[in-house]
Design a protein around this motif. Structure first.
Motif, PDB file in Angstrom:
ATOM      1  N   MET A 105     -10.582  35.933  -2.645  1.00  0.00           N
ATOM      2  CA  MET A 105     -10.521  34.493  -2.895  1.00  0.00           C
ATOM      3  C   MET A 105     -11.811  34.000  -3.536  1.00  0.00           C
ATOM      4  O   MET A 105     -11.788  33.264  -4.528  1.00  0.00           O
ATOM      5  CB  MET A 105     -10.273  33.757  -1.561  1.00  0.00           C
ATOM      6  CG  MET A 105     -10.083  32.262  -1.711  1.00  0.00           C
ATOM      7  SD  MET A 105      -8.678  31.884  -2.769  1.00  0.00           S
ATOM      8  CE  MET A 105      -9.232  30.370  -3.529  1.00  0.00           C
TER       9      MET A 105
ATOM     10  N   LEU B 111     -13.949  35.731  -5.093  1.00  0.00           N
ATOM     11  CA  LEU B 111     -14.047  36.350  -6.421  1.00  0.00           C
ATOM     12  C   LEU B 111     -13.306  35.506  -7.449  1.00  0.00           C
ATOM     13  O   LEU B 111     -13.791  35.260  -8.554  1.00  0.00           O
ATOM     14  CB  LEU B 111     -13.472  37.769  -6.361  1.00  0.00           C
ATOM     15  CG  LEU B 111     -13.453  38.586  -7.640  1.00  0.00           C
ATOM     16  CD1 LEU B 111     -14.871  38.920  -8.049  1.00  0.00           C
ATOM     17  CD2 LEU B 111     -12.676  39.878  -7.448  1.00  0.00           C
ATOM     18  N   CYS B 112     -12.103  35.037  -7.073  1.00  0.00           N
ATOM     19  CA  CYS B 112     -11.324  34.152  -7.949  1.00  0.00           C
ATOM     20  C   CYS B 112     -12.136  32.909  -8.278  1.00  0.00           C
ATOM     21  O   CYS B 112     -12.260  32.527  -9.443  1.00  0.00           O
ATOM     22  CB  CYS B 112     -10.053  33.671  -7.266  1.00  0.00           C
ATOM     23  SG  CYS B 112      -8.865  34.929  -6.986  1.00  0.00           S
TER      24      CYS B 112
ATOM     25  N   MET C  23     -15.239  32.437  -8.154  1.00  0.00           N
ATOM     26  CA  MET C  23     -16.367  32.792  -9.004  1.00  0.00           C
ATOM     27  C   MET C  23     -15.925  32.867 -10.467  1.00  0.00           C
ATOM     28  O   MET C  23     -16.533  32.242 -11.345  1.00  0.00           O
ATOM     29  CB  MET C  23     -16.913  34.145  -8.552  1.00  0.00           C
ATOM     30  CG  MET C  23     -18.016  34.684  -9.418  1.00  0.00           C
ATOM     31  SD  MET C  23     -18.569  36.276  -8.799  1.00  0.00           S
ATOM     32  CE  MET C  23     -17.857  37.342 -10.014  1.00  0.00           C
ATOM     33  N   THR C  24     -14.844  33.590 -10.722  1.00  0.00           N
ATOM     34  CA  THR C  24     -14.382  33.762 -12.096  1.00  0.00           C
ATOM     35  C   THR C  24     -13.995  32.428 -12.698  1.00  0.00           C
ATOM     36  O   THR C  24     -14.354  32.116 -13.837  1.00  0.00           O
ATOM     37  CB  THR C  24     -13.159  34.705 -12.111  1.00  0.00           C
ATOM     38  OG1 THR C  24     -13.349  35.689 -11.126  1.00  0.00           O
ATOM     39  CG2 THR C  24     -13.008  35.364 -13.447  1.00  0.00           C
ATOM     40  N   ILE C  25     -13.266  31.618 -11.919  1.00  0.00           N
ATOM     41  CA  ILE C  25     -12.808  30.334 -12.450  1.00  0.00           C
ATOM     42  C   ILE C  25     -13.994  29.425 -12.774  1.00  0.00           C
ATOM     43  O   ILE C  25     -14.053  28.812 -13.846  1.00  0.00           O
ATOM     44  CB  ILE C  25     -11.850  29.652 -11.452  1.00  0.00           C
ATOM     45  CG1 ILE C  25     -10.563  30.463 -11.359  1.00  0.00           C
ATOM     46  CG2 ILE C  25     -11.544  28.227 -11.872  1.00  0.00           C
ATOM     47  CD1 ILE C  25      -9.608  29.981 -10.305  1.00  0.00           C
TER      48      ILE C  25
END
Lengths: 325, 322, 497
Positions: free
Chosen positions: B132, B134-135, B137-139
């Motif tokens: 979660m 990580l998501c 972070m990417t977004i």
């Protein structure tokens, strides 16, 4: 009726989800963009996705056995760096020997990770984080900036194409078949699932948890080394930082493909589909002429959507089980 | 027989000194000695203050990370929150104090939202914390890139600048903020019911639930707390750098994790304290400072850092077992 | 003696805070069913765990067929012909039945798993012993009884010489128990030696040839089953007369109802059950494990939802009240899985006791530590919990003291109802008596106690009234004095009077 690998049956649903998603995106894109559906683009796309798929296979082994490997990216980097030195020869034979050495090095890196985690009892997260730091330092030492040279004939051989079939795809297929056999058809494969679910119980049932744990990291190191070699041959030079995005991308591919972060659940075919989905994104962006930066947003969004789908389908499954019992 | 005697001796030491800290204090003394021997005359209070200023951003982030790890989670989004804060802080203030509150308010809002977003994904969608965050972070990274089109502009308000670079009685402001936040965290963990509940949820979330603790609320608090601390670190960094950069948050995820684990906190949650984490962040920065002083390049730094972190965490583990 | 296939000589084992085994000798003859009995905490499980390779003995040695037996891990024990069926499921839920049965000793051909051979072996085995479980099903989808069958198959598939069964009938109804016994006698005829651990004295007399009685980590005696009667075995186990262990509650007064259940149901577990719990009453939920009793306790506590019916406590409806509010109003719940979802194992004694009643000492978010310490020490003294320091780690305590810590935690919320799931699981004998005394004392203060226990003697000895559950319904109600093991078992198997 004989059944082939039994694990396929169980998590088939997760894999179906991801393959459906993959094909939906693919078909929509084929309708939408003529440059996307061109033969050239599709063959290219397939080749582009191979390095990520390769390293994600290794990552899946680690995650299934209840760990995580943050060092795959640096392993890839150092492999391309070394490749640019070792494969900088005029003899294809020497280049071949060099690439074998690189694969052995990948195995060795995995071994060190595995020993640190299983014998020194340092958490996987921190062990692989440290080895990642050290390896990226070493990569920069070997090759401060991108450069070097890869034997042209060897590189050409590795990226040879026969219409839609290409050498990278064949390599991926071979690796997939070997890894699939290891994961589904050997006792060590069952061991990965066992220690990933519950190390204590697995130990009490007689699984050699330390050995099994180490082998998972060795496989991850080996797969990362192959990815490193592929990247080096594609770029024809070494790059000491080219592996960085592969760490998180390999985890993402694995998780999108239905692997559970808590261990004990996951399939290789799902991981490969996940890797192709991620690889396709950047290609799609190019084709739609969308700002490249949206890629990040989309990747994150895609991961969340995949996780939501899994969580919902898991709940539905559970309810159905309750009703049928 | 001998084993029993040994065990008793270890028990005795365990009771007298919090052993987790002895290793860290010992490591600090070693490093001061190394610096003293290798670069004679460089060990001064002023130099310590500079190191502490450099460590403050990491230190503050690590406090938040520590709380998240205490409740049994992990927060990979800290680095990108720093980056986002840096970007919006600089862009909205336009180098003037007039927009200070507006900029800070905006950053605060973003931080709370991100922390909330993380906890919703983890608690209600059942996504693993690692994935979660990580998501997220990417977004967040994506949003930053899209917002700036890869080329950020602007400069920080003068007040923020002085926050990042100024001194109060020879102590950097940022160090003071770090120490104050560390104290606040210690007070929360040791003296309040909230702190008790944080340890309980991290130690055994099911048992906590069965003892009448609203573990969802506690976990939500942890992620929002971590996001706000990352935001504060981002503001301090913005003042220090005075520009916005798309690479600013990069190392904070790994380094904050390392700082927490060096401090002797368990990655599985429910175990550990704040003082160790403060030491951890300081030691990591100090190590880099010594290496710089010795003229060791990027390569050497990375390798030494990796080896040192691994060794300290391995030693913490071995010690905890005995 | 040539017929002795296993000898364990001079086995000792010490755990922190308790001498689990003290110089124990144990012999097993070929083809016999040898019952190992003793109260909770007498050392039966430890002894078997040493034989099964889960625990290493501090002293003593073992001989198998005259050869020294050296076991360092469970699989070694299995490979040497010792099968172990654990009391609690010890299987991996994410694997199939087949994978679990053959884990770590798979049939392979050139390193590749030979699923067909393994499947054939299981099918053949099942046809001999009358099991019917699809080997490709996942263990997560099996019922408790099926899981146990898988454990038995895992233990038996490699033709062991010795089979250890730890409380195999705890979750079985009388038909299933009968079937297990017929399997055991088949095995016995083949020459397999069986070590049978059970709390149910009736069963032991039905199938065993010899009985070894353990008490406080020592062997009290070994008897031939047909030369001894039940009372003698029980007095050997207990070492005292039964009446002395359980509090005398004959003249105990029971007040008005404090908790009322009306037609409550829990999806799949409880169907339309109504009863009242009275002030100062110990109400025992009896019956076999897995017939809804545990779920009922958890639903009253608010951890799972009732699917129908209503719950009243002291005249107030609890239907729309969550777990936290129920705790605040005075309902406590002592879990059966103390180490799993009860204790905070890396915390101190004080924090473990104080955790459920933080709301009573909350001063603007801060904990009133002085008051907390005072209250905790008060309870520690009142319940005579043996500690050296209030900040001692909870893991240093013996099982009995840990259980008292659990009780102390709930007493600090000033409860009027206490739900207790297995009051003395993993508690040694001395501590058991003081747990019973504490429970007795609580009822004198007017607290109503609802408890579930799988130990029949405890149920009879402690309860003022017993409600026997069968398939989620009350199949019998027995008052103190009229409850006997036979009556309870009849009701628990669904046989109506």
């Amino acid at each position: 009726m004989k059944k082939r690998g039994i694990k396929i049956d169980k998590q088939k649903k997760g894999v179906i989800t991801i393959f459906t998603l993959l094909s939906v995106v693919f078909i929509i894109m084929c309708f939408y963009s003529s440059s996307f559906r061109s033969f050239y683009n599709i063959t290219n796309l397939l080749v582009q996705c191979v390095p990520l798929a390769c390293v994600a296979i290794g990552q899946t082994f680690v995650i299934v056995s209840g760990g995580i490997d943050l060092s795959v990216g640096s392993t890839i980097s150092i492999c391309t760096a070394i490749a640019s030195k070792l494969l900088n020869t005029d003899s294809v034979f020497e280049a071949f020997i060099g690439s074998m050495l690189i694969l052995i090095m990948g195995i060795f890196i995995g071994l060190i990770n595995g020993v640190g985690i299983n014998f020194l009892n340092v958490p996987p997260l921190i062990t692989t984080l440290c080895s990642s730091t050290i390896l990226s330092g070493l990569a920069l030492y070997i090759l401060p900036i991108a450069g070097g040279r890869i034997n042209k004939d060897f590189a050409r051989f590795i990226f040879r194409k026969w219409t839609i079939i290409s050498m990278p795809l064949i390599i991926l297929l071979i690796i997939f078949l070997i890894m699939r056999t290891i994961l589904y058809k050997t006792s060590i494969g069952t061991g990965f699932y066992a220690i990933g679910k519950n190390r204590q119980i697995a130990k009490s049932m007689g699984v050699n948890v330390r050995r099994t744990g180490i082998i998972a990291y060795v496989i991850a190191g080996f797969c990362a080394a192959i990815t490193g070699l592929l990247l080096a041959c594609r770029m024809r030079v070494g790059d000491p930082t080219c592996g960085v995005p592969f760490t998180m991308d390999s985890i993402t591919a694995s998780v999108i493909g239905g692997t559970s972060m808590s261990g004990g659940v996951g399939l290789l075919s799902g991981t490969i589909a996940g890797a192709f989905l991620i690889g396709m994104l950047s290609n799609v962006m190019n084709n739609l002429a969308v700002n490249q930066f949206y890629q990040y947003v989309l990747k994150g969004g895609l991961l969340i959507v995949a996780m939501i789908v899994y969580s919902i389908s898991g709940q539905i499954e559970r309810k159905r089980n309750e009703r049928s019992n | 027989m001998n084993e029993n005697v040994m065990r008793e001796v270890i028990d005795m030491i365990n009771k007298r000194i919090p052993l987790k800290l002895t290793l860290l204090i010992f490591a600090t003394i070693c490093m001061v000695l190394i610096q003293y021997i290798l670069v004679p005359g460089s060990v001064t209070l002023g130099q310590f203050m500079i190191v502490s200023r450099q460590a403050s951003a990491l230190g503050i982030i690590a406090l938040g990370q520590a709380i998240v790890i205490l409740v049994g989670g992990i927060d990979l989004s800290v680095g990108s929150i720093v980056m986002t804060t840096n970007l919006f802080c600089i862009a909205s203030m336009r180098g003037s104090n007039d927009y200070l509150l507006y900029g800070l308010g905006l950053c605060f809002l973003i931080a709370v939202l991100v922390g909330f977003f993380n906890s919703v994904g983890i608690l209600y969608l059942g996504i693993a914390p690692f994935v979660m965050t990580l998501c997220t972070m990417t977004i967040l990274q994506g949003i930053c890139y899209v917002y700036t089109q890869g080329a950020p502009t602007g400069s920080a308000a003068p007040m923020i600048r002085s926050l990042g670079t100024g001194y109060f009685c020879k102590i950097p402001y940022s160090t003071i903020i770090w120490v104050v936040l560390a104290f606040v965290s210690i007070i929360i963990l040791k003296l309040t019911t909230l702190g008790r509940k944080i340890y309980a949820v991290g130690g055994n979330s099911r048992a906590a639930e069965l003892s009448g603790i609203n573990s969802k609320a506690i976990i939500t608090f942890a992620y929002i707390f971590s996001a706000i601390l990352s935001m504060i670190a981002g503001v301090i960094l913005s003042g220090y750098l005075n520009i916005s950069s798309l690479t600013v948050g990069g190392d904070y995820v790994n380094n904050s994790l390392a700082a927490v684990l060096i401090g002797g906190n368990a990655i599985s949650g429910g175990k550990g304290g704040i003082i160790g984490v403060v030491f951890g962040a300081f030691l990591m920065t100090y190590l880099l400072a010594i290496l710089t002083m010795l003229g060791i390049g990027e390569v050497g730094k990375l390798i030494v850092q990796g080896i040192v972190i691994f060794t300290v965490v391995a030693l913490q583990g071995i010690r905890q077992k005995s | 003696m040539s017929s002795d296939c296993l000898k364990m000589i001079g086995i000792s084992k010490r755990f922190p805070g308790v001498q689990a085994l003290d110089d124990v000798d144990f012999t097993l003859k070929r083809g016999e069913i040898h019952a190992l009995v003793g109260e909770n905490g007498a050392g039966k499980s430890t002894l078997m765990n040493i034989l099964g390779g889960n625990v290493k003995a501090d002293a003593g040695y073992m001989e198998l067929n005259g050869k020294i037996l050296d076991i360092s891990c469970p699989i070694e024990s299995l490979n040497k012909g010792i099968g172990f069926v654990h009391q609690e499921s010890n299987l991996l839920e994410n694997l199939t039945v087949l994978e679990n049965i053959f884990l770590a000793r798979e049939e392979t051909k050139l390193g590749i798993l030979n699923h067909q051979t393994m499947r054939d072996k299981i099918v053949e085995f099942q046809s001999i012993y009358g099991y019917q479980i699809d080997p490709d099903r996942y263990v997560s989808s099996l019922s408790i009884v099926e899981k146990q069958s898988v454990e038995i198959i895992r233990a038996l598939i490699c033709d062991p010489q010795i089979l250890i069964l730890d409380e195999p009938t705890a979750a079985l109804d009388s038909n299933e128990t009968e079937r297990l016994f017929s399997i055991l006698s088949q095995l016995q005829n083949k020459g397999v030696a069986i070590i049978y651990i059970s709390h149910r004295i009736e069963e032991i007399f039905k199938i065993s040839q010899r009985i070894t009685v353990l008490k406080d980590g020592k062997v009290v005696g070994v008897r031939k089953t047909n030369c001894v009667d039940k009372d003698e075995i029980i007095s050997m186990m207990v070492g005292r007369v039964l009446e002395d262990i359980y509090p005398n509650r004959k003249n105990h007064l029971i007040g008005k109802p404090v908790l009322s259940l009306r037609n409550v149901s829990i999806h799949k577990h409880i169907h339309e059950v109504s009863f009242d719990l009275h002030e100062g009453e110990i109400l025992g939920l009896g019956g076999l494990e897995g017939h809804g009793q545990r779920e009922l306790l958890r639903a009253i506590f608010g951890d799972i939802a009732f699917s129908g019916g209503s719950l009243f406590g002291c005249g107030n409806s609890y239907d729309k009240v969550g777990m936290r509010k129920r705790i605040h109003s005075g309902i406590g719940y002592v879990t059966h899985d103390r180490r799993g979802d009860g204790l905070f194992l890396n915390e101190t004694v004080q924090k473990n006791i104080a955790i459920a009643s933080l709301h009573l000492r909350n001063r603007l978010g801060f904990i009133d530590t002085n008051q907390e310490k005072k209250k905790v020490l008060e309870k520690i003294e009142q319940m005579s919990i043996k500690i050296t320091d209030i900040n001692q780690s909870i893991t240093d305590l013996s099982g009995g003291n840990q259980q008292k810590v659990m009780l102390a935690r709930w007493l600090l919320i000033n409860p009027y109802v206490l739900l207790i799931d297995e009051p003395t699981k993993g508690v040694d004998v001395g501590a058991r008596m003081s747990v019973y005394q504490i429970i007795d004392q609580l009822t004198k203060e007017g607290i109503g106690i609802l408890l579930f226990t799988s130990d029949m003697m405890e149920l009879i000895g402690l309860s003022d009234r017993i409600l026997v559950f069968y398939e989620g319904k009350i199949s019998g109600e027995l008052k103190r004095g009229e409850a006997t093991e036979e009556k309870i078992m009849r009701a628990a198997s669904g046989i109506r009077e």
